[in-house]
Design a protein around this motif. Structure first.
Motif, PDB file in Angstrom:
ATOM      1  N   ALA A  31       2.007  24.991  23.488  1.00  0.00           N
ATOM      2  CA  ALA A  31       2.279  24.721  24.895  1.00  0.00           C
ATOM      3  C   ALA A  31       3.609  25.329  25.326  1.00  0.00           C
ATOM      4  CB  ALA A  31       2.289  23.215  25.143  1.00  0.00           C
ATOM      5  N   LEU A  32       4.630  25.185  24.489  1.00  0.00           N
ATOM      6  CA  LEU A  32       5.954  25.706  24.844  1.00  0.00           C
ATOM      7  C   LEU A  32       5.929  27.210  25.038  1.00  0.00           C
ATOM      8  CD1 LEU A  32       8.946  25.193  25.313  1.00  0.00           C
ATOM      9  CD2 LEU A  32       9.308  25.377  22.837  1.00  0.00           C
ATOM     10  N   VAL A  33       5.253  27.919  24.141  1.00  0.00           N
ATOM     11  CA  VAL A  33       5.158  29.373  24.276  1.00  0.00           C
ATOM     12  C   VAL A  33       4.464  29.744  25.582  1.00  0.00           C
ATOM     13  CG1 VAL A  33       4.108  31.458  23.326  1.00  0.00           C
ATOM     14  CG2 VAL A  33       5.231  29.835  21.803  1.00  0.00           C
ATOM     15  N   CYS A  34       3.370  29.052  25.904  1.00  0.00           N
ATOM     16  CA  CYS A  34       2.640  29.344  27.137  1.00  0.00           C
ATOM     17  C   CYS A  34       3.473  29.026  28.376  1.00  0.00           C
ATOM     18  CB  CYS A  34       1.319  28.573  27.162  1.00  0.00           C
ATOM     19  SG  CYS A  34       0.087  29.151  25.974  1.00  0.00           S
ATOM     20  N   TYR A  35       4.204  27.911  28.346  1.00  0.00           N
ATOM     21  CA  TYR A  35       5.100  27.595  29.457  1.00  0.00           C
ATOM     22  C   TYR A  35       6.120  28.708  29.653  1.00  0.00           C
ATOM     23  CZ  TYR A  35       3.727  22.656  30.154  1.00  0.00           C
ATOM     24  OH  TYR A  35       3.053  21.497  30.454  1.00  0.00           O
ATOM     25  N   ALA A  69       9.185  22.337  30.146  1.00  0.00           N
ATOM     26  CA  ALA A  69       9.420  23.162  28.958  1.00  0.00           C
ATOM     27  C   ALA A  69      10.700  22.738  28.242  1.00  0.00           C
ATOM     28  CB  ALA A  69       9.489  24.633  29.346  1.00  0.00           C
ATOM     29  N   GLU A  70      11.748  22.424  29.001  1.00  0.00           N
ATOM     30  CA  GLU A  70      13.009  21.995  28.394  1.00  0.00           C
ATOM     31  C   GLU A  70      12.838  20.664  27.669  1.00  0.00           C
ATOM     32  OE1 GLU A  70      15.742  22.000  31.620  1.00  0.00           O
ATOM     33  OE2 GLU A  70      15.895  24.199  31.718  1.00  0.00           O
ATOM     34  N   LYS A  71      12.106  19.732  28.279  1.00  0.00           N
ATOM     35  CA  LYS A  71      11.863  18.437  27.626  1.00  0.00           C
ATOM     36  C   LYS A  71      11.024  18.616  26.367  1.00  0.00           C
ATOM     37  CE  LYS A  71      12.200  15.629  31.824  1.00  0.00           C
ATOM     38  NZ  LYS A  71      11.463  14.794  32.809  1.00  0.00           N
ATOM     39  N   LEU A  72      10.048  19.505  26.456  1.00  0.00           N
ATOM     40  CA  LEU A  72       9.174  19.757  25.313  1.00  0.00           C
ATOM     41  C   LEU A  72       9.958  20.383  24.167  1.00  0.00           C
ATOM     42  CD1 LEU A  72       6.218  19.327  24.664  1.00  0.00           C
ATOM     43  CD2 LEU A  72       5.748  21.639  25.447  1.00  0.00           C
ATOM     44  N   LYS A  73      10.831  21.339  24.485  1.00  0.00           N
ATOM     45  CA  LYS A  73      11.643  21.979  23.451  1.00  0.00           C
ATOM     46  C   LYS A  73      12.580  20.956  22.802  1.00  0.00           C
ATOM     47  CE  LYS A  73      14.636  25.924  22.513  1.00  0.00           C
ATOM     48  NZ  LYS A  73      15.532  25.165  21.625  1.00  0.00           N
ATOM     49  N   ALA A  74      13.149  20.078  23.598  1.00  0.00           N
ATOM     50  CA  ALA A  74      14.040  19.045  23.049  1.00  0.00           C
ATOM     51  C   ALA A  74      13.264  18.116  22.114  1.00  0.00           C
ATOM     52  CB  ALA A  74      14.679  18.253  24.182  1.00  0.00           C
ATOM     53  N   HIS A  75      12.040  17.776  22.505  1.00  0.00           N
ATOM     54  CA  HIS A  75      11.209  16.918  21.662  1.00  0.00           C
ATOM     55  C   HIS A  75      10.873  17.593  20.344  1.00  0.00           C
ATOM     56  CE1 HIS A  75       8.009  14.199  20.400  1.00  0.00           C
ATOM     57  NE2 HIS A  75       7.214  15.258  20.269  1.00  0.00           N
TER      58      HIS A  75
END
Length: 245
Positions: A31-35, A69-75
């Motif tokens: 998901a992060l890559v796609c975002y 995306a920032e929240k996902l990367k932090a997670h």
């Protein structure tokens, strides 16, 4: 808007739709890559869009997706730091779009230098070809991979041919400054790929999850993204302090 700009916008929408789908399925690294890729495409369209109403709509969408995306990367970073990261991908029977680059590409970063493959079934010609394609992905990636280690079962019916083909792969890899180490185990059962940047990928069927192409001139014979797959499950972990040598 030109056809080119419309095409870029359509690609951005498609990527961001996929990002949301992967996010919902807890496939966070995908998901992060796609975002990230979708956001970049939207920003490219924003630069050439003249209508202010549309520019405002794009800015709002970019802000929303960047926040997620920032929240996902932090997670992801937090889970990696604590050694709790786990992501599962289910590949459905006859589905396409699961080539090695799509499955492994996001893990091949600039810190990766060594890869260990444990797969009992790198024996027959098509299985050896799968392993070669995986090695090709490593060679052409941005990762400075210099060592690949393979642990597999010996082919009791024709180990000399198996060894010969692995020697050929090793010889070819040396031309790209990559050393291939091969070991055999008659009791090997598990299938696991370990990257020395901490990522561990376990595939139920190992590298051999593609169905045979209907012929050597059928679509999907060369491009694995177009090859139908067997059903299998991919479990992805990250172990910060577990690195292959």
């Amino acid at each position: 808007m030109s056809d080119k700009e419309a095409g870029i916008e359509a690609s951005a929408v498609s990527l961001l739709k996929r990002a949301v789908e992967m996010d919902t399925k807890h496939q966070f690294s995908q998901a992060l890559v796609c975002y990230q890729e979708g956001i970049q495409l939207l920003m490219d369209v924003l630069k050439v869009t003249k209508l202010e109403a549309k520019r405002q709509r794009f800015r709002q969408r970019i802000t929303e997706y960047m926040d997620r995306a920032e929240k996902l990367k932090a997670h992801i970073d937090e889970e990696k730091e604590t050694g709790k990261y786990h992501e599962q991908v289910h590949i459905e029977n006859n589905s396409v779009g699961h080539g090695y680059e799509r499955l492994f590409g996001r893990f091949l970063d600039s810190s990766l230098t060594a890869v260990e493959v444990e797969d009992p079934y790198i024996m027959s010609n098509h299985q050896l070809s799968n392993f070669l394609r995986f090695c090709e992905l490593l060679v052409k990636s941005r990762s400075p991979v210099c060592n690949i280690k393979l642990l597999t079962k010996p082919n009791n019916e024709n180990q000399s041919a198996q060894q010969r083909h692995l020697d050929e792969i090793g010889s070819s890899l040396r031309q790209h400054n990559v050393c291939l180490e091969v070991e055999f185990s008659r009791t090997l059962h598990d299938r696991e790929i370990r990257l020395n940047n901490g990522w561990i990928i376990k595939i139920g069927r190992g590298l051999d999850y593609f169905k045979a192409a209907s012929s050597t001139f059928a679509v999907g014979y060369c491009d694995y993204d177009l090859r139908p797959c067997h059903e299998t499950t991919v479990d992805i972990f990250h172990r910060k302090h577990t690195k292959p040598g």
